[in-house]
Design a protein around this motif. Structure first.
Motif, PDB file in Angstrom:
ATOM      1  N   ARG A  78      -8.561   7.582   2.589  1.00  0.00           N
ATOM      2  CA  ARG A  78      -7.198   7.480   3.142  1.00  0.00           C
ATOM      3  C   ARG A  78      -6.938   8.615   4.139  1.00  0.00           C
ATOM      4  NH1 ARG A  78      -2.482   4.842   1.631  1.00  0.00           N
ATOM      5  NH2 ARG A  78      -0.573   5.924   2.153  1.00  0.00           N
ATOM      6  N   LEU A 102      -5.819   8.329   8.060  1.00  0.00           N
ATOM      7  CA  LEU A 102      -4.598   8.946   8.580  1.00  0.00           C
ATOM      8  C   LEU A 102      -4.922   9.876   9.743  1.00  0.00           C
ATOM      9  CD1 LEU A 102      -2.593   9.657   5.327  1.00  0.00           C
ATOM     10  CD2 LEU A 102      -2.036   8.061   7.124  1.00  0.00           C
ATOM     11  N   ARG A 125       0.249  15.399   4.928  1.00  0.00           N
ATOM     12  CA  ARG A 125       1.388  14.523   4.633  1.00  0.00           C
ATOM     13  C   ARG A 125       0.913  13.102   4.431  1.00  0.00           C
ATOM     14  NH1 ARG A 125       6.811  15.082   7.406  1.00  0.00           N
ATOM     15  NH2 ARG A 125       7.314  17.276   7.263  1.00  0.00           N
ATOM     16  N   ASP A 126       1.711  12.336   3.706  1.00  0.00           N
ATOM     17  CA  ASP A 126       1.388  10.929   3.510  1.00  0.00           C
ATOM     18  C   ASP A 126       2.188  10.092   4.502  1.00  0.00           C
ATOM     19  OD1 ASP A 126       0.238   8.752   2.512  1.00  0.00           O
ATOM     20  OD2 ASP A 126       1.143   8.817   0.531  1.00  0.00           O
ATOM     21  N   LYS A 162       4.671   7.259   5.024  1.00  0.00           N
ATOM     22  CA  LYS A 162       5.652   6.498   4.241  1.00  0.00           C
ATOM     23  C   LYS A 162       5.667   5.041   4.701  1.00  0.00           C
ATOM     24  CE  LYS A 162       8.731  10.349   3.247  1.00  0.00           C
ATOM     25  NZ  LYS A 162       8.692  11.331   4.326  1.00  0.00           N
ATOM     26  N   GLU A 209      -5.945   2.854  -0.234  1.00  0.00           N
ATOM     27  CA  GLU A 209      -5.213   3.678  -1.183  1.00  0.00           C
ATOM     28  C   GLU A 209      -6.074   4.850  -1.605  1.00  0.00           C
ATOM     29  OE1 GLU A 209      -2.040   3.324  -2.387  1.00  0.00           O
ATOM     30  OE2 GLU A 209      -1.853   1.778  -0.851  1.00  0.00           O
ATOM     31  N   ASP A 260      -6.277   9.395  -2.754  1.00  0.00           N
ATOM     32  CA  ASP A 260      -5.734  10.750  -2.622  1.00  0.00           C
ATOM     33  C   ASP A 260      -5.657  11.135  -1.150  1.00  0.00           C
ATOM     34  OD1 ASP A 260      -5.557  10.964  -5.312  1.00  0.00           O
ATOM     35  OD2 ASP A 260      -7.541  11.905  -5.543  1.00  0.00           O
ATOM     36  N   LEU A 261      -4.938  12.250  -0.924  1.00  0.00           N
ATOM     37  CA  LEU A 261      -4.842  12.756   0.447  1.00  0.00           C
ATOM     38  C   LEU A 261      -5.771  13.930   0.680  1.00  0.00           C
ATOM     39  CD1 LEU A 261      -1.003  12.742   0.999  1.00  0.00           C
ATOM     40  CD2 LEU A 261      -2.651  11.194   1.960  1.00  0.00           C
TER      41      LEU A 261
END
Lengths: 174, 362
Positions: free
Chosen positions: B92, B96, B160-161, B163, B280, B282-283
């Motif tokens: 993930r 990103l 950051r994720d 949203k 999906e 962890d970051l």
């Protein structure tokens, strides 16, 4: 000509990057663009120091850009206002203490408005420039007062000397 | 043979965002020789990264190398540090990172295009392009929290994720941007006034591009198919999200504009694909190890290939960090591209190179 009133309505901006990261420079460019549009205050970005009233400086002063910064400041006519854009122009920011950085433009030229942030937002730049307009007006008034003398300047050879009569200036009655 | 004049441009000039000095030797308006001086903004970041800052702080410092491609710098440093720490980041986080790199590329290319239009004397097109560019700044602010200097990649992952409502707004804003991009493409491609200043100006042949080691859109406009996104697959899965190589043949200012516009279509497709297929997970991968050994990383910044080298010695502070920015590779080509052109078209040529000197000088 009502130079003073025109100057208030159309301050021209000179932009100099004294070694920053470009971030604040593109935000200044974004200020000129339609969304923020500082041209509604009559401001135009100009490349000529001799025609500009407001100096926008970004970046910590690197050793090579130091002399150029002072030279540009010298070439601008009075009255002039200096705005330091961004954290690194104001204090050195993250670059403070690096070997080729001086850290802050206020060590070399007098700064009137400090704009914070890394990078500065366009709203902050507009706020700083509008503050600078007030300072520019004040400086213009001071400059005009000192020129209007109660006594004629002294002719010394080929030059007009205003210095020797400076103590005789009286406040203006408006 | 006419009389030769030397015309200096810079270090402070209206056509330049940054301090950059060109000395043109001209003869009857034709530029016959150019001297470039790019090191006005040297700050000494590499030394500070190896002495003053700890290795986890360095990713925030190298972002300040350049405001336009700060995400490329932070990502490249994070990747090189992860190689030294020998950790694998979550999938993930990779997606990103790619999302922000592509959004950054959209804003950087549009800025360059608008700058070319301004320096060619087409003020209205500058305003139009800048107006259309604002959406990418708003999206970047919505995802990262800042318009420039995102500080999104950190060592081990991202900070950051994304949203769900932000992801929806990205999709909808890109949908409204597509007709605007078609409009821009039409103007840059067919406008007759702009073509006088852009077509056949500042040309570089494919052979020259190969000899001078050019990278990025500058080389791709000349027909040289170099793109790091096409070559590396181990760190960021570019081909998975629909990357496609774009090349032109002419190598002049016009084809550089075309390259940037066509890359915008590719970037938009990549962003759409990333959001639709975001995995999906962890970051961030936590680790308590210290950097050890040597590693290199290549990454495609908006201006070309970005190269990082780092060496660690099992302490908090790195032993050596070396940054090679894309504009540094392009300086030789920039000097070559002026040859035989009129002095009046020099500002447009400078803007079309999209020089980033704070990257070059560090």
């Amino acid at each position: 000509m009502k130079l003073a009133s025109f100057r208030k309505k159309s301050p021209w901006i000179l932009h100099y990057n004294a070694g920053g990261c470009n971030g604040c420079d593109i935000e200044i460019l974004a200020c000129l663009a339609p969304k923020y549009d500082i041209e509604r205050f009559g401001m135009i970005n100009t490349g000529n120091p001799k025609q500009s009233d407001i100096l926008l400086v970004t970046g910590p002063v690197t050793k090579r850009s130091r002399e150029r910064l002072v030279e540009i400041y010298d070439q601008m006519p009075e009255p002039k206002v200096v705005i330091s854009c961004g954290a690194c122009a104001s204090t050195g920011g993250v670059f403070r203490g690096m070997y080729n950085c001086e850290g802050g433009i206020d060590q070399f030229i007098p700064v009137d408005v400090y704009v914070c942030g890394c990078g500065t937002r366009p709203e902050q730049i507009i706020d700083g420039v509008v503050q600078a307009l007030g300072i520019l007006e004040k400086k213009t008034k001071e400059l005009e007062e000192s020129v209007r003398l109660s006594k004629k300047p002294v002719q010394e050879g080929r030059q007009l000397n205003r210095r020797n009569i400076a103590d005789e200036i009286k406040p203006l009655v408006s | 043979m006419g009389k030769q004049y030397e015309i200096p441009v810079g270090a402070q000039h209206i056509a330049l965002l940054e301090p950059l000095h060109f000395k043109f030797t001209t003869e009857n308006e034709k530029i016959i020789n150019t001297d470039a001086n790019v090191y006005y903004v040297h700050r000494g970041i590499e030394l500070a990264c190896c002495s003053k800052f700890k290795f986890r702080q360095v990713s925030f410092v190298v972002g300040r190398v350049c405001g336009l491609c700060s995400i490329s710098h932070t990502t490249a440093y994070s990747q090189v540090a992860e190689k030294l720490l020998k950790i694998e980041i979550p999938r993930r986080a990779k997606y990103l990172r790619m999302l922000i790199i592509e959004l950054d590329r959209i804003h950087s290319h549009l800025l360059c295009l608008s700058h070319v239009a301004e320096n060619s004397g087409f003020e209205a097109l500058f305003m139009k392009t800048m107006q259309y560019r604002e959406f990418s700044m708003e999206l970047l602010e919505a995802v990262c929290g800042n318009r420039i200097q995102y500080d999104f990649s950190i060592v081990g992952g991202v900070s950051r994720d994304l949203k769900p409502q932000v992801a929806d707004s990205i999709i909808s804003r890109l949908k409204t941007f597509m007709p605007q991009l078609d409009e821009l493409m039409d103007i840059y491609k067919h406008n007759w006034t702009l073509s006088l200043k852009n077509k056949g100006v500042g040309a570089i042949t494919k052979q020259q591009a190969m000899e001078l080691n050019l990278v990025g859109p500058f080389a791709r406009a000349a027909g040289l198919a170099v793109d790091v996104r096409n070559e590396t697959e181990d760190l960021l899965p570019w081909k998975e999200v629909g990357f496609e190589m774009v090349t032109e043949t002419a190598g002049d200012v016009y084809s550089r504009n075309m390259i940037r516009l066509r890359e915008l279509y590719v970037s938009i497709r990549i962003v759409n694909n990333i959001i639709n297929g975001l995995p999906e997970g962890d970051l961030i991968t936590e680790t308590k190890a210290f950097p050890e050994g040597e590693a290199t990383v290549r990454l495609e910044a908006p201006r070309g290939e970005l190269f990082y080298y780092a060496k660690g010695n099992k302490t908090q502070v790195l032993e050596r960090l070396k940054i090679k920015a894309p504009t540094f590779s392009n300086v030789a080509g920039m000097v070559k591209g002026f040859e035989g052109n009129e002095y009046g078209s020099a500002p447009a040529i400078i803007a079309s190179y999209d020089p980033c000197l704070s990257c070059t000088a560090r």
